[in-house]
Design an enzyme around this catalytic site. Structure first.
Site, PDB file in Angstrom:
ATOM      1  N   ARG A 100       0.844  -1.183   0.000  1.00 38.19           N
ATOM      2  CA  ARG A 100       0.000   0.000   0.000  1.00 38.19           C
ATOM      3  C   ARG A 100       0.890   1.248   0.000  1.00 38.19           C
ATOM      4  O   ARG A 100       1.949   1.261   0.639  1.00 38.19           O
ATOM      5  CB  ARG A 100      -0.836  -0.040   1.275  1.00 38.19           C
ATOM      6  CG  ARG A 100      -1.816   1.104   1.469  1.00 38.19           C
ATOM      7  CD  ARG A 100      -2.950   1.032   0.527  1.00 38.19           C
ATOM      8  NE  ARG A 100      -4.081   1.848   0.945  1.00 38.19           N
ATOM      9  CZ  ARG A 100      -5.050   2.204   0.113  1.00 38.19           C
ATOM     10  NH1 ARG A 100      -5.024   1.835  -1.163  1.00 38.19           N
ATOM     11  NH2 ARG A 100      -6.063   2.919   0.537  1.00 38.19           N
ATOM     12  N   THR A 375      -9.796   0.842  -9.070  1.00 40.48           N
ATOM     13  CA  THR A 375      -8.842  -0.132  -8.565  1.00 40.48           C
ATOM     14  C   THR A 375      -8.958  -1.304  -9.515  1.00 40.48           C
ATOM     15  O   THR A 375      -9.825  -1.311 -10.377  1.00 40.48           O
ATOM     16  CB  THR A 375      -9.269  -0.467  -7.102  1.00 40.48           C
ATOM     17  OG1 THR A 375      -9.131   0.735  -6.341  1.00 40.48           O
ATOM     18  CG2 THR A 375      -8.494  -1.576  -6.479  1.00 40.48           C
ATOM     19  N   THR A 393      -4.132  -0.509  -7.013  1.00 41.97           N
ATOM     20  CA  THR A 393      -4.897   0.714  -7.230  1.00 41.97           C
ATOM     21  C   THR A 393      -4.048   1.961  -7.388  1.00 41.97           C
ATOM     22  O   THR A 393      -2.939   2.043  -6.860  1.00 41.97           O
ATOM     23  CB  THR A 393      -5.866   0.926  -6.036  1.00 41.97           C
ATOM     24  OG1 THR A 393      -6.694   2.040  -6.291  1.00 41.97           O
ATOM     25  CG2 THR A 393      -5.134   1.144  -4.731  1.00 41.97           C
ATOM     26  N   ASN A 395      -6.113   4.580  -6.808  1.00 39.45           N
ATOM     27  CA  ASN A 395      -7.312   5.143  -6.199  1.00 39.45           C
ATOM     28  C   ASN A 395      -8.340   5.438  -7.287  1.00 39.45           C
ATOM     29  O   ASN A 395      -8.989   4.526  -7.757  1.00 39.45           O
ATOM     30  CB  ASN A 395      -7.041   6.371  -5.321  1.00 39.45           C
ATOM     31  CG  ASN A 395      -8.231   6.643  -4.400  1.00 39.45           C
ATOM     32  OD1 ASN A 395      -8.980   5.722  -4.106  1.00 39.45           O
ATOM     33  ND2 ASN A 395      -8.424   7.865  -3.967  1.00 39.45           N
ATOM     34  N   SER A 446      -7.598   1.013   3.429  1.00 39.70           N
ATOM     35  CA  SER A 446      -8.085   0.562   2.123  1.00 39.70           C
ATOM     36  C   SER A 446      -9.303  -0.341   2.305  1.00 39.70           C
ATOM     37  O   SER A 446      -9.534  -0.885   3.386  1.00 39.70           O
ATOM     38  CB  SER A 446      -6.975  -0.221   1.428  1.00 39.70           C
ATOM     39  OG  SER A 446      -7.464  -0.835   0.258  1.00 39.70           O
ATOM     40  N   SER A 447     -10.065  -0.494   1.223  1.00 33.60           N
ATOM     41  CA  SER A 447     -11.166  -1.464   1.230  1.00 33.60           C
ATOM     42  C   SER A 447     -10.816  -2.690   0.384  1.00 33.60           C
ATOM     43  O   SER A 447     -11.659  -3.584   0.222  1.00 33.60           O
ATOM     44  CB  SER A 447     -12.432  -0.829   0.656  1.00 33.60           C
ATOM     45  OG  SER A 447     -12.833   0.251   1.441  1.00 33.60           O
ATOM     46  N   GLY A 467     -13.533  -0.954  -6.838  1.00 29.06           N
ATOM     47  CA  GLY A 467     -14.807  -0.298  -6.525  1.00 29.06           C
ATOM     48  C   GLY A 467     -14.825   0.476  -5.222  1.00 29.06           C
ATOM     49  O   GLY A 467     -15.910   0.692  -4.671  1.00 29.06           O
ATOM     50  N   GLY A 468     -13.654   0.883  -4.710  1.00 29.46           N
ATOM     51  CA  GLY A 468     -13.634   1.702  -3.493  1.00 29.46           C
ATOM     52  C   GLY A 468     -14.409   1.028  -2.371  1.00 29.46           C
ATOM     53  O   GLY A 468     -14.208  -0.160  -2.079  1.00 29.46           O
TER      54      GLY A 468
HETATM   55  N1  GLY Z   1      -8.397   3.229  -3.177  1.00 25.83           N
HETATM   56  C1  GLY Z   1      -9.415   2.343  -2.843  1.00 25.83           C
HETATM   57  C2  GLY Z   1      -9.080   1.479  -1.677  1.00 25.83           C
HETATM   58  O1  GLY Z   1      -7.919   1.166  -1.473  1.00 25.83           O
HETATM   59  O2  GLY Z   1      -9.947   1.113  -0.947  1.00 25.83           O
END
Ligand code: GLY
Length: 564
Positions: A100, A375, A393, A395, A446-447, A467-468
């Site tokens: 990350r 992502t 990602t 983002n 992050s998700s 998809g965030g």
């Molecule tokens: N940028 C989306 C995530 O990492 O959740």
């Protein structure tokens, strides 16, 4: 004239009917005996498959696919962003790699606020301050070094060739490149390869010479080819030009980190997923624990009862996410307590199959002794049964649209995944608190939810999505579609999706997710519903009982399964 109209209507009707029949009969995705790669772009899947056919393992193929996506899927495939990799080896051993992005050392908690303490709109997304220190190159190389069979040269060369010779853009890509043309021009003084005078058409060739040179630097010098030398110099020059904060020190100290994978049992499945700084693994396991006691299979797919239960769980899980989740190197994330089955059951104790509890009346759980879209995902299984799930990602689409001069790669705008101010939503509408506040060298929450499932001790599924905030619920639904609703991998990926994230108190849904009876019933119960064009883009592989692999490539994009 009338005859012609009748003929056209008849022909259109026939075509439509054929398409419907076609969709109905194609219940399974690509089936392969040995290896399978499912990714967001046909070229990347082809390259991953080629590496498997040449004798590379799933990690080699994942690294090759990752570099290829940086070329052929610049929307989210990247070397200027970050990601997570979850691996399960054929012997059952699992590993999780965190690459990350990190906040620059100069970053501080209020950096996106004005003197009155208000968040300045857009800065965390559309400026040089939006850029987190990139982690993808460090991560991909670290995975290859530890577990790959192939050399860096072998896995990166196909991406170099793709960048140098070019590849035909798909129709969807052509549309997106045209859509973002002005944004690319606003963000860059040098015209990037993504911009051309005439609009892009499907089949036009996208050549990226600068990117090819950057990839060659990585091929020849490894990590130093990106974090030091001419590529780093160009990145830092770009930072200086636009008042960005990343320095050589940030690049020098960046490290990808092996983390303990998160594991849990859901019925007779073992779930292996990404721990913090992703919220994905924790949230997915919480969601599964919360729905486990209920007869979701009997209630049926996306019936009012099932949706109501899943949404109730989602509200509670996203409230916990906002309160407790952040970078574990900076804050104490109570992972064990959050994924504890009794805690999750207790959280659902107020759930009634008849009654809706509005989000405003739901808060995070009370933990004993605790203080405190764009992502891309790809799934790989090799012939030996090793499996890799990667979500990576920049983002938002094409990150902050900034292409590093002369190097051809895009920079992320991941700083927006931090909580710029407690209670102020980020671009995904997610609210965060102290746990996800900005601190120097901290990773933003992050998700991303790269996940592997075992059934009876054997590899069962590799799954993930972009998809965030909707990543978590997209993966959750795909897992339930297979485990509870007995869909094939492809059906599970195709199936319409819905999403609730606690706040706003709205069920977002794709048209095909909810029929009108279900929508009416949910509205009667007091829910607010909003239709969205698409939610998530899941690329997954399932291992069938005869050992064959079924790829599920998401038809919402150009996603493609390649296997042999
Ligand atoms: N940028 C989306 C995530 O990492 O959740």
């Amino acid at each position: 004239m009338r005859k012609v109209s009748v003929l056209i209507i008849f022909s259109l009707g026939f075509l439509f009917a054929c398409q419907l029949t076609d969709n109905k009969t194609h219940r399974t995705g690509l089936i392969a005996d040995h290896g399978m790669v499912v990714s967001a772009h046909p070229e990347a899947s082809r390259i991953g498959k080629m590496i498997l056919e040449e004798g590379g393992n799933a990690v080699d193929a994942a690294v090759a696919t990752g570099f290829a996506l940086a070329v052929c899927y610049p929307d989210a495939g990247n070397i200027g962003g970050g990601g997570f990799m979850v691996i399960r080896f054929r012997n059952g051993h699992a590993a999780a790699l965190d690459y990350r992005e990190k906040a620059p050392l100069r970053a501080y908690e209020e950096m996106f606020q004005d003197s009155a303490g208000n968040v300045i709109p857009g800065v965390s997304l559309d400026s040089e301050l939006a850029v987190g220190v990139p982690g993808s190159v460090a991560g991909l190389l670290k995975a290859l070094e530890k577990y790959g069979l192939f050399s860096l040269q072998q896995v990166i060369q196909p991406a170099i060739d793709l960048a140098e010779k070019g590849f035909p853009v798909t129709l969807k890509q052509a549309k997106r490149l045209n859509h973002y043309k002005d944004a690319f021009l606003r963000a860059n003084r040098d015209v990037p390869a993504f911009v051309k005078d005439k609009p892009w058409k499907a089949g036009d060739t996208l050549v990226q010479k600068d990117l090819a040179e950057t990839l060659k630097m990585i091929r020849d010098h490894g990590r130093d080819g990106f974090y030091k030398g001419p590529v780093a110099k160009a990145l830092l020059a770009r930072m200086e030009q636009d008042n960005g904060w990343i320095t050589q020190k940030d690049l020098d100290v960046y490290r990808a980190i092996w983390r303990e994978p998160l594991t849990a049992v859901y019925k007779n499945y073992k779930v292996i997923s990404m721990p913090p700084p992703s919220s994905g693994g924790v949230a997915l396991i919480q969601l599964l624990n919360m729905v486990e006691p209920w007869p979701v299979d009997k209630w049926g797919w996306n019936t009012p009862q099932t949706v109501h239960l899943m949404v109730a769980a989602e509200k509670r899980v996203y409230a916990d996410r906002a309160r407790f989740l952040g970078d574990p190197d900076f804050v104490n994330v109570p992972v064990k307590q959050l994924i504890d089955k009794s805690y999750c059951r207790e959280r659902m104790s107020g759930f009634s199959p008849e009654r809706v509890v509005p989000s405003d009346r739901i808060s995070h759980g009370k933990l004993v002794g605790f203080e405190s879209e764009e992502t891309t995902h790809y799934s790989v299984v090799d012939g030996d049964g090793n499996a890799v799930a990667v979500t990576t990602t920049l983002n938002r689409s094409y990150g902050n649209k900034v292409v590093v001069n002369g190097c051809g790669f895009l920079l992320n705008n991941e700083m927006d995944d931090f909580s710029s101010k407690p209670g102020t939503p980020n671009s995904f509408g997610l609210i965060g608190g102290k746990a996800n506040a900005i601190e120097p060298a901290k990773r933003m929450l992050s998700s991303m939810t790269p996940t592997i499932l075992e059934k009876d001790g054997q590899l069962f599924m590799v799954v993930g999505s972009p998809g965030g905030s909707t990543i978590i619920t997209s993966v959750f639904q795909t897992v339930l579609n297979v485990t509870e609703h007995h869909m094939t991998m492809q059906e599970a990926v195709n199936a319409g999706r819905f999403h609730h994230q606690w706040k706003p108190d709205v069920i977002f849904y794709e048209k095909s997710a909810l029929d009108s009876l279900t929508k009416d019933r949910l509205k009667q119960m007091g829910y607010t519903l909003k239709m969205r064009s698409s939610i998530g883009r899941v690329d997954a592989v399932r291992v069938l009982t005869d050992g064959k692999r079924e790829g599920g490539a998401d038809p919402r994009g150009d996603d493609t399964a390649a296997g042999f």
